[in-house]
Enzyme design. Structure first.
Site, PDB file in Angstrom:
ATOM      1  N   LYS A   1       0.833  -1.208   0.000  1.00 46.43           N
ATOM      2  CA  LYS A   1       0.000   0.000   0.000  1.00 46.43           C
ATOM      3  C   LYS A   1       0.866   1.257   0.000  1.00 46.43           C
ATOM      4  CE  LYS A   1      -1.781   1.599   4.067  1.00 46.43           C
ATOM      5  NZ  LYS A   1      -1.495   3.019   4.358  1.00 46.43           N
ATOM      6  N   ASN A   2       1.893   1.255   0.850  1.00 48.89           N
ATOM      7  CA  ASN A   2       2.671   2.484   1.006  1.00 48.89           C
ATOM      8  C   ASN A   2       3.650   2.729  -0.136  1.00 48.89           C
ATOM      9  OD1 ASN A   2       1.283   3.048   3.290  1.00 48.89           O
ATOM     10  ND2 ASN A   2       2.937   2.539   4.721  1.00 48.89           N
TER      11      ASN A   2
ATOM     12  N   ARG B   1      -4.345  10.655   4.876  1.00 49.06           N
ATOM     13  CA  ARG B   1      -3.186  11.542   4.969  1.00 49.06           C
ATOM     14  C   ARG B   1      -2.301  11.442   3.722  1.00 49.06           C
ATOM     15  NH1 ARG B   1       0.220  14.305   8.475  1.00 49.06           N
ATOM     16  NH2 ARG B   1       2.398  13.913   8.016  1.00 49.06           N
TER      17      ARG B   1
ATOM     18  N   CYS C   1      -5.196   8.046   9.847  1.00 44.15           N
ATOM     19  CA  CYS C   1      -5.285   7.396  11.158  1.00 44.15           C
ATOM     20  C   CYS C   1      -4.967   8.394  12.269  1.00 44.15           C
ATOM     21  CB  CYS C   1      -4.293   6.235  11.231  1.00 44.15           C
ATOM     22  SG  CYS C   1      -4.829   4.782  10.319  1.00 44.15           S
TER      23      CYS C   1
ATOM     24  N   ARG D   1       0.877  14.396  13.700  1.00 45.20           N
ATOM     25  CA  ARG D   1       1.201  14.238  12.284  1.00 45.20           C
ATOM     26  C   ARG D   1       1.235  15.570  11.520  1.00 45.20           C
ATOM     27  NH1 ARG D   1      -1.322   8.722  10.006  1.00 45.20           N
ATOM     28  NH2 ARG D   1       0.675   8.605   8.985  1.00 45.20           N
ATOM     29  N   PRO D   2       2.160  16.454  11.894  1.00 51.73           N
ATOM     30  CA  PRO D   2       2.292  17.724  11.182  1.00 51.73           C
ATOM     31  C   PRO D   2       2.818  17.512   9.761  1.00 51.73           C
ATOM     32  CG  PRO D   2       4.060  17.473  12.773  1.00 51.73           C
ATOM     33  CD  PRO D   2       3.166  16.288  12.931  1.00 51.73           C
ATOM     34  N   ILE D   3       2.766  18.575   8.941  1.00 51.83           N
ATOM     35  CA  ILE D   3       3.266  18.457   7.571  1.00 51.83           C
ATOM     36  C   ILE D   3       4.375  19.471   7.300  1.00 51.83           C
ATOM     37  CG2 ILE D   3       1.104  17.497   6.675  1.00 51.83           C
ATOM     38  CD1 ILE D   3       0.606  20.299   5.445  1.00 51.83           C
ATOM     39  N   ASP D   4       4.960  19.983   8.397  1.00 46.08           N
ATOM     40  CA  ASP D   4       5.979  21.022   8.254  1.00 46.08           C
ATOM     41  C   ASP D   4       7.154  20.598   7.377  1.00 46.08           C
ATOM     42  OD1 ASP D   4       6.309  19.259  10.537  1.00 46.08           O
ATOM     43  OD2 ASP D   4       8.127  20.391  10.991  1.00 46.08           O
TER      44      ASP D   4
ATOM     45  N   ASP E   1       4.371   0.473  12.111  1.00 48.87           N
ATOM     46  CA  ASP E   1       3.152  -0.162  11.590  1.00 48.87           C
ATOM     47  C   ASP E   1       3.020  -1.626  12.023  1.00 48.87           C
ATOM     48  OD1 ASP E   1       2.379   2.166  10.407  1.00 48.87           O
ATOM     49  OD2 ASP E   1       2.883   1.587   8.358  1.00 48.87           O
TER      50      ASP E   1
ATOM     51  N   ARG F   1      -8.656  -0.288   4.962  1.00 46.21           N
ATOM     52  CA  ARG F   1      -7.785   0.723   4.358  1.00 46.21           C
ATOM     53  C   ARG F   1      -6.425   0.118   3.989  1.00 46.21           C
ATOM     54  NH1 ARG F   1      -6.968   5.635   7.927  1.00 46.21           N
ATOM     55  NH2 ARG F   1      -5.597   5.941   6.161  1.00 46.21           N
TER      56      ARG F   1
HETATM   57  C1  UD1 Z   1       4.336   6.734   6.536  1.00 45.60           C
HETATM   58  C2  UD1 Z   1       3.450   5.555   6.274  1.00 45.60           C
HETATM   59  C3  UD1 Z   1       2.837   5.058   7.573  1.00 45.60           C
HETATM   60  C4  UD1 Z   1       3.925   4.790   8.604  1.00 45.60           C
HETATM   61  C5  UD1 Z   1       4.865   5.971   8.743  1.00 45.60           C
HETATM   62  C6  UD1 Z   1       6.064   5.686   9.608  1.00 45.60           C
HETATM   63  C7  UD1 Z   1       2.686   5.977   4.026  1.00 45.60           C
HETATM   64  C8  UD1 Z   1       1.575   6.333   3.124  1.00 45.60           C
HETATM   65  N1  UD1 Z   1       2.424   5.961   5.335  1.00 45.60           N
HETATM   66  O1  UD1 Z   1       3.505   7.760   7.085  1.00 45.60           O
HETATM   67  O2  UD1 Z   1       2.112   3.859   7.297  1.00 45.60           O
HETATM   68  O3  UD1 Z   1       3.325   4.550   9.856  1.00 45.60           O
HETATM   69  O4  UD1 Z   1       5.354   6.377   7.451  1.00 45.60           O
HETATM   70  O5  UD1 Z   1       6.761   4.582   9.117  1.00 45.60           O
HETATM   71  O6  UD1 Z   1       3.772   5.685   3.580  1.00 45.60           O
HETATM   72  N2  UD1 Z   1       6.522  14.394  10.917  1.00 45.60           N
HETATM   73  C9  UD1 Z   1       6.710  15.730  11.202  1.00 45.60           C
HETATM   74  N3  UD1 Z   1       6.550  16.634  10.194  1.00 45.60           N
HETATM   75  C10 UD1 Z   1       6.218  16.256   8.924  1.00 45.60           C
HETATM   76  C11 UD1 Z   1       6.038  14.888   8.646  1.00 45.60           C
HETATM   77  C12 UD1 Z   1       6.199  13.979   9.664  1.00 45.60           C
HETATM   78  O7  UD1 Z   1       6.998  16.087  12.335  1.00 45.60           O
HETATM   79  O8  UD1 Z   1       6.097  17.119   8.056  1.00 45.60           O
HETATM   80  C13 UD1 Z   1       6.668  13.413  12.007  1.00 45.60           C
HETATM   81  C14 UD1 Z   1       5.350  12.684  12.293  1.00 45.60           C
HETATM   82  O9  UD1 Z   1       4.527  13.439  13.168  1.00 45.60           O
HETATM   83  C15 UD1 Z   1       5.830  11.407  12.930  1.00 45.60           C
HETATM   84  C16 UD1 Z   1       7.149  11.156  12.195  1.00 45.60           C
HETATM   85  O10 UD1 Z   1       7.527  12.375  11.581  1.00 45.60           O
HETATM   86  O11 UD1 Z   1       6.066  11.583  14.296  1.00 45.60           O
HETATM   87  C17 UD1 Z   1       7.093  10.070  11.142  1.00 45.60           C
HETATM   88  O12 UD1 Z   1       6.075  10.334  10.255  1.00 45.60           O
HETATM   89  P1  UD1 Z   1       6.212  10.038   8.712  1.00 45.60           P
HETATM   90  O13 UD1 Z   1       7.409   9.217   8.416  1.00 45.60           O
HETATM   91  O14 UD1 Z   1       6.033  11.320   7.987  1.00 45.60           O
HETATM   92  O15 UD1 Z   1       4.924   9.166   8.453  1.00 45.60           O
HETATM   93  P2  UD1 Z   1       4.048   9.251   7.182  1.00 45.60           P
HETATM   94  O16 UD1 Z   1       4.932   9.537   6.030  1.00 45.60           O
HETATM   95  O17 UD1 Z   1       2.856  10.093   7.424  1.00 45.60           O
END
Ligand code: UD1
Length: 422
Positions: free
Chosen positions: A22-23, A92, A116, A121-124, A308, A400
């Site tokens: 999926k990912n 997301r 989830c 889960r910020p996007i910064d 995961d 999902r």
């Molecule tokens: C991806 C996977 C998800 C998995 C996760 C960690 C996909 C579609 N999803 O999610 O299944 O659980 O990796 O292996 O591939 N963070 C920030 N700022 C950001 C982005 C992330 O602080 O802009 C933090 C998040 O809050 C979290 C950490 O980084 O604490 C890891 O998140 P991230 O690796 O981004 O997970 P996803 O890419 O959302």
């Protein structure tokens, strides 16, 4: 509401085939926006999240059709850059369209993404990357509006945390930029390598994927290509735990054993036998000893133990002999399944990012809630081993990320079924 009912106590035996990841499928579908022409994708699992991404692509002007064992995504010039809010809010990973839209169409607009509920889960980091490539980001009324004039420009970007989707988004945005981009402290997950291979097949110039520095030399255009998505290491890990928790013996087919190393190591520490098939595309998992041993687990970015797989492993450790410690270092709020496992008789306490799991002799069937995708799978696994019947409510979360989860478990001898409820 969908629920999965499980009658516990049946040993799993047989073989199961793992789907495409999926990912990996989600970013690869999003990447199609970057190309002119048709891409032929094999191994795309038609999960609920994948359907959301397909609808997103269609809303963004691509056409997606099914062709025997592949799906064809045709993309080309389009002015559409607005991601429909109803789709963005459901997942997301819909964020992954932003990098390609920005690179290809100079603008991306969408609501803040859903998914989830496992932490803030910020996007910064995504936005930091886009900004470094020359984009302007505006956030207003819960909407993100990102634009650039002409092409993006290559840059050196350091990620404070090796975020998986931020790495992917920036890598995709950089493919059509002018000049060279370096993503430092990039995530190293196998799904990132798969995406880079797909992008390179489309004409991108990416090196270093799978290491902590990725280099992207921008190109002028990209075209459609053919690709087979890698197997889903999380689905595979989940079935490995299913075999172990029921004292069964299951051959898990269509896997890359190398991607399962951390999970395999932990299962072996507990006393589960894991044999890698001679062809390196399967693992045979069996549990022969009466009770497994407790162990400690810490989730980490790849190649560390995957977050995961944390919930499923917790379900298994709740029945091990002794006390285990689980530390969740990736997400700050990913222990919602603890209350549900405790309702089944587990003895788990949480303090901050750590959980202490005191192994119990047996679990008892109960009505429990799937609080997120992997938590839901973990509760089904607990139900397989529990005495009596377990009902996992809100099982739509499970759909999902798992294709035909109950059906695949049944094919191995489990007694479980889906039920629609009010
Ligand atoms: C991806 C996977 C998800 C998995 C996760 C960690 C996909 C579609 N999803 O999610 O299944 O659980 O990796 O292996 O591939 N963070 C920030 N700022 C950001 C982005 C992330 O602080 O802009 C933090 C998040 O809050 C979290 C950490 O980084 O604490 C890891 O998140 P991230 O690796 O981004 O997970 P996803 O890419 O959302």
């Amino acid at each position: 509401m969908l629920s999965i009912k499980v009658e516990g106590g049946h040993r799993l035996e047989g073989e199961v085939k793992i789907e495409g990841a999926k990912n990996a499928a989600l970013p690869i579908l999003a990447a199609c926006i970057l190309a002119d022409g048709t891409s032929e994708l094999r191994g795309i699992p038609l999960l609920d999240d994948v359907q959301v991404m397909i609808r997103m692509l269609e809303a963004l002007g691509a056409s997606v059709t099914a062709a025997s064992d592949a799906i064809l995504v045709r993309s080309g010039p389009s002015d559409e850059y607005r991601c429909p809010s109803d789709l963005v809010c459901r997942m997301r990973a819909s964020l992954l369209t932003m990098g390609p839209l920005l690179a290809r169409r100079g603008r991306a607009v969408g609501a803040l993404p859903g998914g989830c509920a496992i932490g803030a889960r910020p996007i910064d980091l995504h936005l930091k990357g886009f900004t470094a490539l020359g984009a302007r980001v505006k956030m207003e009324h819960g909407m993100i509006d990102i634009r650039c004039d002409g092409r993006l420009t290559g840059a050196r970007i350091y990620l404070d945390f090796p975020s998986v989707t931020a790495t992917e988004n920036i890598m995709m945005a950089a493919t059509l930029a002018r000049g060279t981009t370096y993503i430092e402290n990039s995530a190293e997950e196998p799904e990132i390598i798969d995406l880079a291979n797909f992008l390179n097949g489309m004409g991108a110039r990416i090196t270093g994927a799978g290491t902590h520095v990725i280099r992207v030399d921008g190109v002028d255009s990209m075209k459609g290509t053919s690709h087979v998505v890698i197997p889903d290491r999380i689905e595979a890990g989940t079935f490995m735990v299913a075999a172990a928790i029921t004292g069964g013996e299951v051959k898990v087919n269509n896997v890359v054993p190398d991607h399962l190393k951390s999970v395999t190591a932990k299962l072996r520490e507990m006393g589960v036998e894991v044999k890698v098939g001679d062809d390196e595309t399967s693992v045979l998992v069996s549990k022969k000893r009466k009770r497994l041993k407790a162990t400690n687990v810490k989730t980490m970015p790849y190649p560390g133990f995957p977050t995961d797989m944390q919930a499923q492993t917790m379900a298994l450790l709740s029945l091990a002999k002794g006390t285990s410690r689980i530390v969740e270092s990736v997400f700050e709020n990913r222990f919602m399944h603890v209350a549900e496992l405790n309702a089944m008789g587990a003895n788990i306490s949480v303090e901050g990012r750590g959980a202490t799991v005191r192994g119990v002799e047996y679990l008892s069937g109960a009505e429990v809630k799937a609080t997120d995708l992997r938590a839901g799978a973990a509760l089904v696994l607990a139900g397989l081993a529990a005495r009596g019947e377990t009902t996992v409510l809100y099982a739509e979360h499970i759909k999902r990320g798992y294709l035909n989860f109950a059906g695949k478990l049944r094919s191995l001898g489990a007694v479980c079924w889906e039920e629609e409820a009010e």
